[in-house]
Structure formats: structure tokens, C-alpha cells
Write an enzyme that holds these catalytic residues in place. Structure first.
Site: not given
Ligand code: NCD
Length: 332
Positions: A66-67, A96, A152
Site C-alpha cells: 500500500r504505502t 557493500k 509511520h
Molecule cells: C503497516 C506497516 O507497514 O507498518 N502497513 C502499512 O503501511 N499499511 C502495517 C503492518 O505492516 O502491519
């Protein structure tokens, strides 16, 4: 957070980099969400001048669907160019022995903004001072796309945007945050963003060994946010406005030995969502999840009108378009 993350540039872009969820002010969120609303009203079209002539580096040291896709799609829709690596752990010079700060210094010399996901909790915190272009010593905004167990920020933005979209507010909400709260970076990031608004109450639900980190609890106490900790989901859902489910972060506790995995599976029946639990929730509560999901969120719930996790994921695009366009204003 290091103080100079929050230096003001132009009025439209109050932050030089996007590193830590705590850096956003409620006023900034209002403006960002208004921009995302406008982008959605225009069906995400008509913005391909915003990043014209700009190159955005998208560097992922950890897996993502998604991200990464929504950042890439956001850059494309804003008319920018992308330089990407989706497996930087293997395909960058880290194999490296190059340090992260050297790599960032090189990457930022090649682009106008840098989006980075990394397994280390403090990767962006360490690296953003090196995100500069050598030619004119110009700052290259760095965006944290998920760092280890800690932060995040862009997920927190789209989570808050989704809550506001359906509840019309980000205050006076009862929010249950459920799952592997010790290792999940979205859980703490959501708690940080909720702490900016009055009257919110957070119910953290996890097995005993996976409780929310002390630093987050300290932050909530400092900001007078009511919260409680629970080990069983069913009794807490009746009067909540948002149920935020998350998965177990197995890949993050591999290094801690196998014990935690056993503990998780022993406790999962008390944590996993079921149709019976959903049936006991208020008709207007939201069921959210940052995705990907495992068994904590069964597919039979997908058709419930309260299930909003796919809409939540879709909101990543307008939010990241809005964020990139604000940052672009700041460096034009
Ligand atoms: C999350 C993450 O990467 O922290 N995923 C996301 O970005 N939607 C949640 C997860 O990985 O559980």
C-alpha cells in the site's frame, strides 16, 4: 525529535521533513485534510503540474504494498518522476557496507524529495540531516514511510483522515487499538495523532507480552489522554467509535527468539475479531486496519457497513498527494 525538523519554511509547508507523527499540528492536519478532500472532489485529476520537473526518490528497505504504491501513484498523478528501489536492503550499497547516512546523502543528491521505509526504529531520525543536495546545499525533504517499530507518520495521517471522514471529528472519540502493540508502528502513530485532540479515550487491547510501549503511555499522560490496557477484545467494543485492528508483527520479533510467537498464538482467541464481536458493536462504529491482515480480521466481516479498511487504504493516495504538494510548495 530533533528540534530543527519543525523549522518553518513557507506558510503552506510548516515542516521541512516528515519524520515523526508528533510533528503535525491540528491546524496543519486541517489544511492537509482540506487539500485531500479537494483532490478527491476532483477525482484525483488535474494535479499533474504540481511536481512537474521534480524527481522523487522512493527507497524501501522493507516490504510494502500500500504505502509504496500510493506514494508512486501520488508522484505520477502530481506529474513528478520517480526513481525507486523496492528492495534497498539487497539492491543498495548497504550490501557493500555503506552507512545509511552516506546512502541518503547520495540519494538526495539525485532527487528533490526522498521517501524512505526502513527496518531501524530511528532510521529517518538519523538520516534526515544528510538529506541535502550537494550542488546548492539545498534541503531535500525526507518522508518517513515507516521506520521499524516506532513511526509511520503518513499512515497516521490517512488513519486520522479516515476517522474524520466518517465521524466528522477527531475529538471526543473512544478508540480501541488492538493487536501487537509492542511491535506495530501504526498503533503508536495513531495514538500520537489522537493525543492532539481533546476528549479522546484510547483502549489498548493486546496479549500481556505485547503491550503498548511505555514511551507512548508517557506521552499520553503528558497530554492528558485517558487510556486503559486490556487483554481481551470482546468486553471493550460495545461503546467504541473506532476499532483499529492490527496484525502480529512476526518479522519484528524473530530476533527475540521463538517465545513471543508461542505467546501470541496462545492469546489470539482473546484478540481476534469475530462476527459475534462485530454484532455487539454500535451501528456507527468504524472497523479499521492498516493492512495487511492475518487471522485477526476474518474476511466474513468485509461486507459489514462498518468495515472501512479498504476505504482507509484508498485514502493513502489523496493524503500522500496532499502531503507531497505541500512539501513541493516549500522547496519551489
Ligand atoms: C503497516 C506497516 O507497514 O507498518 N502497513 C502499512 O503501511 N499499511 C502495517 C503492518 O505492516 O502491519
Amino acid at each position: 525529535m530533533n528540534a530543527h525538523v519543525a523549522i518553518k519554511t513557507k506558510d503552506v509547508s510548516p515542516y521541512e521533513h516528515v519524520i515523526d507523527t508528533r510533528q503535525f499540528s491540528p491546524e496543519y492536519l486541517d489544511r492537509l485534510f482540506a487539500k485531500a478532500d479537494e483532490i478527491l472532489d476532483n477525482n484525483k485529476r488535474g494535479y499533474d503540474h504540481v511536481l512537474r520537473g521534480m524527481v522523487i526518490g522512493i527507497v524501501f528497505y522493507e516490504a510494502s504494498t500500500r504505502t509504496r504504491f500510493s506514494f508512486e501513484s501520488a508522484v505520477a498523478r502530481l506529474g513528478g518522476h520517480r526513481v525507486t528501489t523496492e528492495n534497498a536492503e539487497q539492491f543498495s550499497s548497504s550490501v557493500k557496507g555503506e552507512s545509511l547516512t552516506d546512502t541518503v546523502r547520495i540519494l538526495s543528491g539525485n532527487c528533490d524529495m526522498l521517501v524512505m521505509r526502513h527496518k531501524d526504529d530511528d532510521a529517518c531520525e538519523r538520516a534526515y540531516p544528510f538529506s541535502v543536495s550537494g550542488h546548492n546545499r539545498c534541503r531535500v525533504p525526507m518522508i518517513n514511510a515507516g521506520n521499524g517499530k516506532e513511526q509511520h507518520p503518513t499512515q497516521a495521517l490517512l488513519d486520522a483522515y479516515t476517522i474524520k471522514m466518517y465521524h466528522g471529528r477527531l475529538h471526543n472519540l473512544r478508540v480501541a487499538i488492538v493487536g501487537d502493540l509492542l511491535h506495530g508502528r501504526t498503533c503508536g502513530s495513531l495514538a500520537y495523532i489522537l493525543s492532539k485532540f481533546p476528549g479522546n479515550e484510547i483502549l489498548f487491547v493486546s496479549p500481556e507480552e505485547f503491550r503498548i510501549k511505555q514511551g507512548i503511555k508517557d506521552h499520553l499522560k503528558e497530554h492528558d489522554v485517558d487510556f486503559g490496557e486490556y487483554t481481551c477484545l470482546a468486553p471493550v467494543v460495545k461503546n467504541i467509535d473506532v476499532l483499529y485492528m492490527t496484525r502480529v508483527q512476526k518479522e519484528r520479533f524473530a530476533s527475540e527468539g521463538g517465545v513471543k510467537e508461542k505467546e501470541w498464538y496462545a492469546a489470539q482467541d482473546r484478540i481476534n475479531l469475530t462476527q459475534k464481536i462485530v454484532d455487539s458493536m454500535k451501528p456507527k462504529s468504524l472497523i479499521m486496519h492498516p493492512l495487511p491482515r492475518n487471522s485477526e480480521l476474518p474476511k466474513c466481516i468485509d461486507n459489514d457497513s462498518r468495515a472501512k479498511y479498504f476505504e482507509q487504504a484508498d485514502n493513502g493516495l489523496p493524503i500522500r498527494m496532499a502531503l507531497l504538494s505541500f512539501l513541493a510548495e516549500g522547496i519551489r
